[in-house]
Structure formats: structure tokens, C-alpha cells
Design a protein around this motif. Structure first.
Motif, PDB file in Angstrom:
ATOM      1  N   LEU A  33       0.820  -1.207   0.000  1.00 39.77           N
ATOM      2  CA  LEU A  33       0.000   0.000   0.000  1.00 39.77           C
ATOM      3  C   LEU A  33       0.854   1.258   0.000  1.00 39.77           C
ATOM      4  O   LEU A  33       0.534   2.243  -0.675  1.00 39.77           O
ATOM      5  CB  LEU A  33      -0.944  -0.002   1.208  1.00 39.77           C
ATOM      6  CG  LEU A  33      -2.004  -1.097   1.253  1.00 39.77           C
ATOM      7  CD1 LEU A  33      -2.907  -0.918   2.466  1.00 39.77           C
ATOM      8  CD2 LEU A  33      -2.834  -1.113  -0.020  1.00 39.77           C
ATOM      9  N   TRP A  34       1.951   1.235   0.756  1.00 38.90           N
ATOM     10  CA  TRP A  34       2.832   2.394   0.796  1.00 38.90           C
ATOM     11  C   TRP A  34       3.449   2.652  -0.575  1.00 38.90           C
ATOM     12  O   TRP A  34       3.434   3.789  -1.072  1.00 38.90           O
ATOM     13  CB  TRP A  34       3.936   2.177   1.832  1.00 38.90           C
ATOM     14  CG  TRP A  34       4.836   3.362   1.983  1.00 38.90           C
ATOM     15  CD1 TRP A  34       4.606   4.482   2.730  1.00 38.90           C
ATOM     16  CD2 TRP A  34       6.108   3.561   1.354  1.00 38.90           C
ATOM     17  NE1 TRP A  34       5.652   5.354   2.613  1.00 38.90           N
ATOM     18  CE2 TRP A  34       6.582   4.830   1.778  1.00 38.90           C
ATOM     19  CE3 TRP A  34       6.884   2.788   0.491  1.00 38.90           C
ATOM     20  CZ2 TRP A  34       7.816   5.334   1.343  1.00 38.90           C
ATOM     21  CZ3 TRP A  34       8.101   3.294   0.055  1.00 38.90           C
ATOM     22  CH2 TRP A  34       8.558   4.549   0.480  1.00 38.90           C
ATOM     23  N   ARG A  35       3.969   1.618  -1.206  1.00 37.82           N
ATOM     24  CA  ARG A  35       4.569   1.764  -2.535  1.00 37.82           C
ATOM     25  C   ARG A  35       3.525   2.192  -3.562  1.00 37.82           C
ATOM     26  O   ARG A  35       3.784   3.030  -4.428  1.00 37.82           O
ATOM     27  CB  ARG A  35       5.232   0.452  -2.974  1.00 37.82           C
ATOM     28  CG  ARG A  35       6.503   0.099  -2.211  1.00 37.82           C
ATOM     29  CD  ARG A  35       7.023  -1.262  -2.631  1.00 37.82           C
ATOM     30  NE  ARG A  35       8.168  -1.679  -1.866  1.00 37.82           N
ATOM     31  CZ  ARG A  35       9.438  -1.467  -2.214  1.00 37.82           C
ATOM     32  NH1 ARG A  35       9.703  -0.814  -3.339  1.00 37.82           N
ATOM     33  NH2 ARG A  35      10.433  -1.890  -1.468  1.00 37.82           N
ATOM     34  N   TYR A  36       2.333   1.613  -3.466  1.00 42.55           N
ATOM     35  CA  TYR A  36       1.262   1.938  -4.403  1.00 42.55           C
ATOM     36  C   TYR A  36       0.861   3.405  -4.276  1.00 42.55           C
ATOM     37  O   TYR A  36       0.661   4.106  -5.279  1.00 42.55           O
ATOM     38  CB  TYR A  36       0.058   1.038  -4.140  1.00 42.55           C
ATOM     39  CG  TYR A  36      -0.970   1.025  -5.249  1.00 42.55           C
ATOM     40  CD1 TYR A  36      -0.752   0.284  -6.409  1.00 42.55           C
ATOM     41  CD2 TYR A  36      -2.159   1.737  -5.138  1.00 42.55           C
ATOM     42  CE1 TYR A  36      -1.693   0.264  -7.435  1.00 42.55           C
ATOM     43  CE2 TYR A  36      -3.104   1.727  -6.153  1.00 42.55           C
ATOM     44  CZ  TYR A  36      -2.865   0.985  -7.294  1.00 42.55           C
ATOM     45  OH  TYR A  36      -3.795   0.982  -8.294  1.00 42.55           O
ATOM     46  N   GLY A  37       0.764   3.888  -3.031  1.00 45.04           N
ATOM     47  CA  GLY A  37       0.427   5.290  -2.803  1.00 45.04           C
ATOM     48  C   GLY A  37       1.487   6.234  -3.334  1.00 45.04           C
ATOM     49  O   GLY A  37       1.176   7.258  -3.955  1.00 45.04           O
ATOM     50  N   VAL A  38       2.761   5.906  -3.115  1.00 49.57           N
ATOM     51  CA  VAL A  38       3.863   6.740  -3.603  1.00 49.57           C
ATOM     52  C   VAL A  38       3.868   6.780  -5.130  1.00 49.57           C
ATOM     53  O   VAL A  38       4.084   7.845  -5.741  1.00 49.57           O
ATOM     54  CB  VAL A  38       5.212   6.218  -3.069  1.00 49.57           C
ATOM     55  CG1 VAL A  38       6.381   6.935  -3.758  1.00 49.57           C
ATOM     56  CG2 VAL A  38       5.306   6.411  -1.562  1.00 49.57           C
ATOM     57  N   ILE A  39       3.616   5.649  -5.759  1.00 52.07           N
ATOM     58  CA  ILE A  39       3.573   5.599  -7.226  1.00 52.07           C
ATOM     59  C   ILE A  39       2.429   6.462  -7.757  1.00 52.07           C
ATOM     60  O   ILE A  39       2.580   7.174  -8.760  1.00 52.07           O
ATOM     61  CB  ILE A  39       3.428   4.144  -7.706  1.00 52.07           C
ATOM     62  CG1 ILE A  39       4.763   3.417  -7.561  1.00 52.07           C
ATOM     63  CG2 ILE A  39       2.959   4.089  -9.169  1.00 52.07           C
ATOM     64  CD1 ILE A  39       4.715   1.968  -7.944  1.00 52.07           C
ATOM     65  N   GLN A  40       1.284   6.413  -7.079  1.00 52.81           N
ATOM     66  CA  GLN A  40       0.155   7.247  -7.508  1.00 52.81           C
ATOM     67  C   GLN A  40       0.499   8.732  -7.398  1.00 52.81           C
ATOM     68  O   GLN A  40       0.085   9.535  -8.247  1.00 52.81           O
ATOM     69  CB  GLN A  40      -1.084   6.922  -6.669  1.00 52.81           C
ATOM     70  CG  GLN A  40      -1.635   5.521  -6.852  1.00 52.81           C
ATOM     71  CD  GLN A  40      -1.981   5.211  -8.297  1.00 52.81           C
ATOM     72  OE1 GLN A  40      -2.501   6.049  -9.024  1.00 52.81           O
ATOM     73  NE2 GLN A  40      -1.703   3.999  -8.720  1.00 52.81           N
ATOM     74  N   ILE A  41       1.258   9.105  -6.369  1.00 55.94           N
ATOM     75  CA  ILE A  41       1.708  10.499  -6.248  1.00 55.94           C
ATOM     76  C   ILE A  41       2.607  10.867  -7.423  1.00 55.94           C
ATOM     77  O   ILE A  41       2.469  11.948  -8.025  1.00 55.94           O
ATOM     78  CB  ILE A  41       2.446  10.711  -4.909  1.00 55.94           C
ATOM     79  CG1 ILE A  41       1.477  10.599  -3.736  1.00 55.94           C
ATOM     80  CG2 ILE A  41       3.146  12.072  -4.888  1.00 55.94           C
ATOM     81  CD1 ILE A  41       2.134  10.702  -2.376  1.00 55.94           C
ATOM     82  N   ALA A  42       3.530   9.958  -7.761  1.00 57.12           N
ATOM     83  CA  ALA A  42       4.433  10.211  -8.883  1.00 57.12           C
ATOM     84  C   ALA A  42       3.664  10.358 -10.191  1.00 57.12           C
ATOM     85  O   ALA A  42       3.946  11.252 -10.995  1.00 57.12           O
ATOM     86  CB  ALA A  42       5.459   9.078  -8.993  1.00 57.12           C
ATOM     87  N   LEU A  43       2.675   9.478 -10.397  1.00 57.68           N
ATOM     88  CA  LEU A  43       1.872   9.540 -11.627  1.00 57.68           C
ATOM     89  C   LEU A  43       1.014  10.795 -11.678  1.00 57.68           C
ATOM     90  O   LEU A  43       0.616  11.235 -12.761  1.00 57.68           O
ATOM     91  CB  LEU A  43       0.986   8.297 -11.726  1.00 57.68           C
ATOM     92  CG  LEU A  43       1.707   6.965 -11.968  1.00 57.68           C
ATOM     93  CD1 LEU A  43       0.718   5.810 -11.939  1.00 57.68           C
ATOM     94  CD2 LEU A  43       2.448   6.989 -13.294  1.00 57.68           C
ATOM     95  N   CYS A  44       0.716  11.349 -10.528  1.00 56.73           N
ATOM     96  CA  CYS A  44      -0.071  12.580 -10.457  1.00 56.73           C
ATOM     97  C   CYS A  44       0.805  13.808 -10.664  1.00 56.73           C
ATOM     98  O   CYS A  44       0.449  14.725 -11.417  1.00 56.73           O
ATOM     99  CB  CYS A  44      -0.791  12.658  -9.112  1.00 56.73           C
ATOM    100  SG  CYS A  44      -1.645  14.221  -8.799  1.00 56.73           S
ATOM    101  N   VAL A  45       1.973  13.845 -10.021  1.00 56.52           N
ATOM    102  CA  VAL A  45       2.830  15.030 -10.022  1.00 56.52           C
ATOM    103  C   VAL A  45       3.648  15.142 -11.310  1.00 56.52           C
ATOM    104  O   VAL A  45       3.800  16.236 -11.871  1.00 56.52           O
ATOM    105  CB  VAL A  45       3.771  15.014  -8.798  1.00 56.52           C
ATOM    106  CG1 VAL A  45       4.800  16.140  -8.884  1.00 56.52           C
ATOM    107  CG2 VAL A  45       2.964  15.123  -7.523  1.00 56.52           C
ATOM    108  N   PHE A  46       4.159  14.001 -11.799  1.00 48.74           N
ATOM    109  CA  PHE A  46       5.065  14.035 -12.952  1.00 48.74           C
ATOM    110  C   PHE A  46       4.444  14.688 -14.185  1.00 48.74           C
ATOM    111  O   PHE A  46       5.087  15.526 -14.835  1.00 48.74           O
ATOM    112  CB  PHE A  46       5.548  12.620 -13.287  1.00 48.74           C
ATOM    113  CG  PHE A  46       6.592  12.584 -14.368  1.00 48.74           C
ATOM    114  CD1 PHE A  46       7.909  12.910 -14.092  1.00 48.74           C
ATOM    115  CD2 PHE A  46       6.256  12.239 -15.672  1.00 48.74           C
ATOM    116  CE1 PHE A  46       8.875  12.886 -15.090  1.00 48.74           C
ATOM    117  CE2 PHE A  46       7.205  12.217 -16.675  1.00 48.74           C
ATOM    118  CZ  PHE A  46       8.523  12.546 -16.386  1.00 48.74           C
ATOM    119  N   PRO A  47       3.206  14.337 -14.577  1.00 50.52           N
ATOM    120  CA  PRO A  47       2.606  15.006 -15.745  1.00 50.52           C
ATOM    121  C   PRO A  47       2.466  16.512 -15.568  1.00 50.52           C
ATOM    122  O   PRO A  47       2.622  17.275 -16.531  1.00 50.52           O
ATOM    123  CB  PRO A  47       1.226  14.333 -15.869  1.00 50.52           C
ATOM    124  CG  PRO A  47       1.398  13.007 -15.226  1.00 50.52           C
ATOM    125  CD  PRO A  47       2.333  13.255 -14.087  1.00 50.52           C
TER     126      PRO A  47
END
Length: 220
Positions: A33-47
Motif C-alpha cells: 500500500l505504501w509503494r502503491y500510494g507513492v507511485i500514484q503520487i508520482a503519476l499525479c505530479v510528474f505530468p
């Protein structure tokens, strides 16, 4: 004598299995869950950062898609690695919860990519109309996954508040989606819906991972 030894061995096995079923170590689910949440942040911020730097460049869509594929492959590897590790030590109820959420969450990006490919191959002239609708389905499924995960964690750590919170999340999302349906903003509704959605799939998962970690340490 042999019968007594055999009975003692059976009793020891039963005790071991019982202790295993009451295991309070949720490190596997916490890490996912921690890794999944961090990845979602990256997918949100990077674009967002990419648009600020490059603007609406023609290759922006391909870069965002490539990033999504890399994130999906990474989570697939992490999920199977953790699941195989938990399969050796975890009780069957905990493992079932991990499996039910994980299979859908990990498979969803690949399903979405496959559907995009089918749309572009079968009906490219309708892609501009169909892809925003696919995005709406993707958002709904992700919210349902968040709610399902809240319910799972609520029962695992015996916190009914998480179950109630999952119902509230679903209610708010559906309400916002219905209020702003077909609002004309890229088929995704106004800022309120998008902000709420990203809070749920980022802060929601990271918050759950924190609760699981605390529960593992406290032993309840």
C-alpha cells in the motif's frame, strides 16, 4: 508411548496453526500500500511538472503512457515478490485479502492499456469520445479499490471507522461525479472531483499503510 508422542505432535501442530492464524504482522500489505500510494503520487505530479517544463508537447501523451506502463510493471514485480513471501508465513484470511485487492489493482493498468489499444485499432475515429469515458471507468474502479482496501484493513485491524470511511468516500465520489457529469472539462469533471480522487488514491493508501504499520507494532 508412540500414541502419546503422536498425540503430542498433533497438539503442537494445532497450536502452531492457531498462532499462525492470529498473526499480527501486516508488513506485506503495509509495504504494498505504501509503494502503491507513492507511485500514484508520482503519476499525479510528474505530468504536471512535465507540462510546466515542456508545455503541450506532441510527445507528452506517449511519455505519460510510458511512465504508466513502467509503474504498472514495477508494481506487478513488487506484488508477486511480496505475495510469494507472505504465502509462506501468512494466515489464509490475511492472504486472501491481500490477493483479492492486489490482483485487481495490479492488473487494472494493463487492462486499461489493452482497452486503449482495442479502441484505437477498431474505432480510431471515435477515440476522442471513447477514451474520456474509459478514464471515467478507470477512476470509478480505482475508487472502489480504495474503498475495498479500507474495508479489508478495517476488519484486519478491527477498526470499524475505516469501514464507515470507505462508505463516505464512495458516497462523496459518486455525488461529485453525478453533479459534474458531462461538464465538458476533458470528460473528467471539474477540479473538485479530480482533487478528491487523487487524495483518495494517494493519501488514502499511504494513510492505510501507516495504520497497518502501527497495528503491527502495537499487536492489535
Amino acid at each position: 508411548m508412540n500414541l502419546e508422542k503422536e498425540k503430542a505432535y498433533d497438539d503442537l501442530t494445532t497450536i502452531t496453526e492457531t498462532l499462525e492464524q492470529t498473526r499480527k504482522d501486516y508488513s506485506g500489505l503495509y509495504e504494498i500500500l505504501w509503494r502503491y500510494g507513492v507511485i500514484q503520487i508520482a503519476l499525479c505530479v510528474f505530468p504536471i511538472v512535465l507540462r510546466k517544463v515542456w508545455g503541450d508537447h506532441s510527445s507528452f501523451g506517449f511519455i505519460a503512457l510510458a511512465l504508466g506502463i513502467l509503474a504498472a510493471v514495477y508494481m506487478l514485480i513488487i506484488y508477486f515478490k511480496i505475495y510469494n513471501k507472505e504465502n509462506i508465513t501468512s494466515n489464509k484470511y490475511y492472504l486472501s485479502c491481500l490477493g483479492m485487492w492486489g490482483v485487481i489493482a495490479v492488473a487494472l493498468p494493463f487492462v486499461e492499456i489493452a482497452v486503449r489499444g482495442v479502441i484505437l485499432a477498431v474505432s480510431p475515429e471515435r477515440a476522442l469520445d471513447l477514451l474520456p469515458r474509459l478514464q471515467e471507468f478507470d477512476m470509478l474502479i480505482n475508487i472502489l479499490l480504495v474503498c475495498f482496501c479500507f474495508i479489508i484493513c478495517g476488519f484486519i485491524v478491527n477498526r470499524k471507522g475505516l469501514v464507515i470511511l470507505s462508505i463516505i468516500i464512495l458516497f462523496v465520489f459518486i455525488t461529485l461525479d453525478m453533479l459534474y457529469y458531462n461538464s465538458g472539462v476533458s470528460g473528467r469533471g471539474p477540479a473538485a472531483l479530480i482533487i478528491f480522487y487523487y487524495i483518495c488514491i494517494t493519501v488514502g493508501y499511504i494513510g492505510l499503510s501507516y495504520i497497518l504499520r502501527r497495528s503491527s507494532k502495537d499487536g492489535y
